[in-house]
Design a protein around this motif. Structure first.
Motif, PDB file in Angstrom:
ATOM      1  N   GLY A   1       0.805  -1.223   0.000  1.00 15.68           N
ATOM      2  CA  GLY A   1       0.000   0.000   0.000  1.00 15.68           C
ATOM      3  C   GLY A   1       0.833   1.265   0.000  1.00 15.68           C
ATOM      4  O   GLY A   1       0.482   2.253  -0.658  1.00 15.68           O
ATOM      5  N   GLY A   2       1.942   1.249   0.724  1.00 17.45           N
ATOM      6  CA  GLY A   2       2.796   2.421   0.772  1.00 17.45           C
ATOM      7  C   GLY A   2       3.373   2.760  -0.587  1.00 17.45           C
ATOM      8  O   GLY A   2       3.481   3.935  -0.962  1.00 17.45           O
ATOM      9  N   ALA A   3       3.727   1.735  -1.351  1.00 23.94           N
ATOM     10  CA  ALA A   3       4.274   1.964  -2.690  1.00 23.94           C
ATOM     11  C   ALA A   3       3.213   2.510  -3.632  1.00 23.94           C
ATOM     12  O   ALA A   3       3.479   3.413  -4.435  1.00 23.94           O
ATOM     13  CB  ALA A   3       4.862   0.668  -3.248  1.00 23.94           C
ATOM     14  N   VAL A   4       2.012   1.963  -3.538  1.00 26.67           N
ATOM     15  CA  VAL A   4       0.917   2.443  -4.384  1.00 26.67           C
ATOM     16  C   VAL A   4       0.631   3.917  -4.088  1.00 26.67           C
ATOM     17  O   VAL A   4       0.497   4.745  -5.000  1.00 26.67           O
ATOM     18  CB  VAL A   4      -0.352   1.595  -4.167  1.00 26.67           C
ATOM     19  N   LEU A   5       0.561   4.249  -2.806  1.00 25.31           N
ATOM     20  CA  LEU A   5       0.283   5.627  -2.418  1.00 25.31           C
ATOM     21  C   LEU A   5       1.397   6.565  -2.878  1.00 25.31           C
ATOM     22  O   LEU A   5       1.133   7.662  -3.403  1.00 25.31           O
ATOM     23  CB  LEU A   5       0.123   5.707  -0.899  1.00 25.31           C
TER      24      LEU A   5
ATOM     25  N   HIS B   1      -2.165   0.273   8.275  1.00 24.07           N
ATOM     26  CA  HIS B   1      -1.267  -0.736   7.721  1.00 24.07           C
ATOM     27  C   HIS B   1      -1.310  -0.736   6.197  1.00 24.07           C
ATOM     28  O   HIS B   1      -0.312  -1.038   5.537  1.00 24.07           O
ATOM     29  CB  HIS B   1      -1.644  -2.122   8.249  1.00 24.07           C
ATOM     30  N   ALA B   2      -2.457  -0.393   5.650  1.00 23.32           N
ATOM     31  CA  ALA B   2      -2.631  -0.448   4.201  1.00 23.32           C
ATOM     32  C   ALA B   2      -1.855   0.623   3.456  1.00 23.32           C
ATOM     33  O   ALA B   2      -1.719   0.550   2.231  1.00 23.32           O
ATOM     34  CB  ALA B   2      -4.114  -0.338   3.851  1.00 23.32           C
ATOM     35  N   VAL B   3      -1.328   1.634   4.166  1.00 23.62           N
ATOM     36  CA  VAL B   3      -0.586   2.696   3.493  1.00 23.62           C
ATOM     37  C   VAL B   3       0.841   2.821   4.027  1.00 23.62           C
ATOM     38  O   VAL B   3       1.532   3.781   3.721  1.00 23.62           O
ATOM     39  CB  VAL B   3      -1.315   4.053   3.609  1.00 23.62           C
ATOM     40  N   ALA B   4       1.292   1.849   4.799  1.00 24.04           N
ATOM     41  CA  ALA B   4       2.637   1.897   5.374  1.00 24.04           C
ATOM     42  C   ALA B   4       3.681   1.489   4.341  1.00 24.04           C
ATOM     43  O   ALA B   4       3.457   0.582   3.536  1.00 24.04           O
ATOM     44  CB  ALA B   4       2.724   0.982   6.589  1.00 24.04           C
ATOM     45  N   THR B   5       4.824   2.138   4.385  1.00 16.79           N
ATOM     46  CA  THR B   5       5.932   1.764   3.505  1.00 16.79           C
ATOM     47  C   THR B   5       6.466   0.386   3.850  1.00 16.79           C
ATOM     48  O   THR B   5       6.862  -0.381   2.970  1.00 16.79           O
ATOM     49  CB  THR B   5       7.067   2.802   3.615  1.00 16.79           C
ATOM     50  N   GLN B   6       6.484   0.072   5.149  1.00 12.86           N
ATOM     51  CA  GLN B   6       6.923  -1.237   5.607  1.00 12.86           C
ATOM     52  C   GLN B   6       5.918  -1.794   6.610  1.00 12.86           C
ATOM     53  O   GLN B   6       5.188  -1.041   7.261  1.00 12.86           O
ATOM     54  CB  GLN B   6       8.298  -1.156   6.274  1.00 12.86           C
ATOM     55  N   LEU B   7       5.919  -3.108   6.736  1.00 11.32           N
ATOM     56  CA  LEU B   7       5.056  -3.788   7.696  1.00 11.32           C
ATOM     57  C   LEU B   7       5.915  -4.652   8.605  1.00 11.32           C
ATOM     58  O   LEU B   7       6.806  -5.381   8.137  1.00 11.32           O
ATOM     59  CB  LEU B   7       4.029  -4.663   6.961  1.00 11.32           C
TER      60      LEU B   7
ATOM     61  N   PHE C   1       3.872   7.863   7.587  1.00  7.29           N
ATOM     62  CA  PHE C   1       3.927   9.252   7.127  1.00  7.29           C
ATOM     63  C   PHE C   1       5.340   9.714   6.764  1.00  7.29           C
ATOM     64  O   PHE C   1       5.500  10.649   5.990  1.00  7.29           O
ATOM     65  CB  PHE C   1       3.376  10.190   8.209  1.00  7.29           C
ATOM     66  N   ALA C   2       6.333   9.073   7.345  1.00 10.08           N
ATOM     67  CA  ALA C   2       7.705   9.583   7.252  1.00 10.08           C
ATOM     68  C   ALA C   2       8.191   9.743   5.818  1.00 10.08           C
ATOM     69  O   ALA C   2       8.946  10.677   5.510  1.00 10.08           O
ATOM     70  CB  ALA C   2       8.656   8.670   8.021  1.00 10.08           C
ATOM     71  N   ASP C   3       7.773   8.843   4.915  1.00  6.58           N
ATOM     72  CA  ASP C   3       8.235   8.926   3.534  1.00  6.58           C
ATOM     73  C   ASP C   3       7.407   9.896   2.699  1.00  6.58           C
ATOM     74  O   ASP C   3       7.742  10.164   1.542  1.00  6.58           O
ATOM     75  CB  ASP C   3       8.195   7.547   2.886  1.00  6.58           C
ATOM     76  N   LEU C   4       6.333  10.414   3.271  1.00  8.43           N
ATOM     77  CA  LEU C   4       5.458  11.322   2.527  1.00  8.43           C
ATOM     78  C   LEU C   4       5.681  12.782   2.907  1.00  8.43           C
ATOM     79  O   LEU C   4       5.347  13.681   2.138  1.00  8.43           O
ATOM     80  CB  LEU C   4       3.985  10.964   2.787  1.00  8.43           C
TER      81      LEU C   4
ATOM     82  N   ALA D   1       3.049  10.947  -6.442  1.00  3.61           N
ATOM     83  CA  ALA D   1       4.064  11.495  -7.343  1.00  3.61           C
ATOM     84  C   ALA D   1       3.515  11.728  -8.749  1.00  3.61           C
ATOM     85  O   ALA D   1       4.246  12.202  -9.628  1.00  3.61           O
ATOM     86  CB  ALA D   1       5.268  10.565  -7.400  1.00  3.61           C
ATOM     87  N   GLY D   2       2.236  11.410  -8.957  1.00  2.00           N
ATOM     88  CA  GLY D   2       1.623  11.609 -10.265  1.00  2.00           C
ATOM     89  C   GLY D   2       1.787  10.446 -11.219  1.00  2.00           C
ATOM     90  O   GLY D   2       1.385  10.529 -12.389  1.00  2.00           O
ATOM     91  N   HIS D   3       2.340   9.322 -10.733  1.00  2.00           N
ATOM     92  CA  HIS D   3       2.548   8.151 -11.586  1.00  2.00           C
ATOM     93  C   HIS D   3       1.377   7.181 -11.391  1.00  2.00           C
ATOM     94  O   HIS D   3       1.511   6.114 -10.787  1.00  2.00           O
ATOM     95  CB  HIS D   3       3.877   7.474 -11.233  1.00  2.00           C
TER      96      HIS D   3
END
Length: 252
Positions: A144-148, A238-244, A205-208, A153-155
């Motif tokens: 989820g984090g990668a998708v978000l 959890h669904a938007v985290a970069t890591q789990l 949130f840290a990567d955003l 980023a507009g991709h």
């Protein structure tokens, strides 16, 4: 400066480190031994191994990179824990060519499953290295984090590709070979004989957040760390985290 004190390093590791410290303290109480035997698979230069050794535990790091193991040795010496850190060249799929089965009170498997051909076998080996009731700390890349991140980023096509791809990759240029959902990771550890204790979202949130804000706004790093800790165990995030991160205990 300790890695745990560097702002950027703290944002990447703080949630996992606090959970891991608590888990090791519980194992100390359960075993009655002050020093545990800890295995860090893919532990590289010792981001977790050296702090764990500072707590007084014996740590074996298995990593395929000789350069990483050399850096680990130097880092352990600088930290004054060289006598408690041992580096061994190898990988998780060939784990028992270099370490013993059922020899460890805790196993760390952080950032490993993304890069192995058979994640299920990797988890099984990690669990087989544990003593009964030993603790497993598993950290994997979150889908989820990668998708978000790609969407923000507009991709948008790449975000959709990551959702559709069985391995969670957004394209040929994706540097991460595989990503997971929380259900996939908990399923892997459950099948391998681990009783799941907790699941944490890491870097929600840290990567955003723009780096300039964290670096220049007074108190921003500390507040962001508190926010990350507050949402880590909430399933909605959890669904938007970069890591789990999955923490569990080996079934008897």
């Amino acid at each position: 400066m300790s890695d745990q004190l560097r702002p950027r390093a703290s944002l990447r590791t703080a949630v996992v480190w606090e959970v891991l410290k608590d888990a090791l303290e519980r194992r100390v109480k359960a075993t009655g031994r002050e020093a545990l035997d800890v295995l860090d698979t893919g532990g590289g230069t010792g981001n977790f191994a050296v702090p764990v050794a500072r707590l007084g535990h014996r740590v074996t790091v298995v990593d395929p990179s000789p350069n990483a193991l050399f850096a680990l040795e130097r880092r352990a010496e600088e930290a004054g824990v060289a006598d408690r850190v041992r580096g061994v060249q190898g990988d998780i799929l060939g784990l028992f060519e270099v370490v013993d089965r059922v020899g460890y009170d805790a196993v760390l498997c952080h950032g490993v499953l993304e890069y192995v051909d058979d994640p299920a076998e990797g988890v099984r080996n990690a669990v087989e290295a544990l003593r009964p009731a030993g603790a497993l700390s598993l950290l994997g890349a979150g889908l989820g984090g990668a998708v978000l991140a790609r969407a923000l980023a507009g991709h948008f096509a790449e975000a959709r590709q990551a959702l559709a791809d069985p391995t969670g990759r957004w394209g040929d240029g994706d540097p991460v070979p595989r990503r997971f959902t929380a259900d996939q990771l908990t399923g892997l550890v459950d099948d391998a004989g681990i009783e799941v204790g907790a699941v944490h979202g890491v870097r929600v949130f840290a990567d955003l957040v723009p780096g300039v804000l964290v670096d220049t706004e007074p108190g921003a790093t500390e507040e962001l760390l508190r926010l990350e800790a507050a949402v880590a165990e909430l399933p909605a995030f959890h669904a938007v985290a970069t890591q789990l991160h999955v923490l569990g205990e080996k079934r008897a």
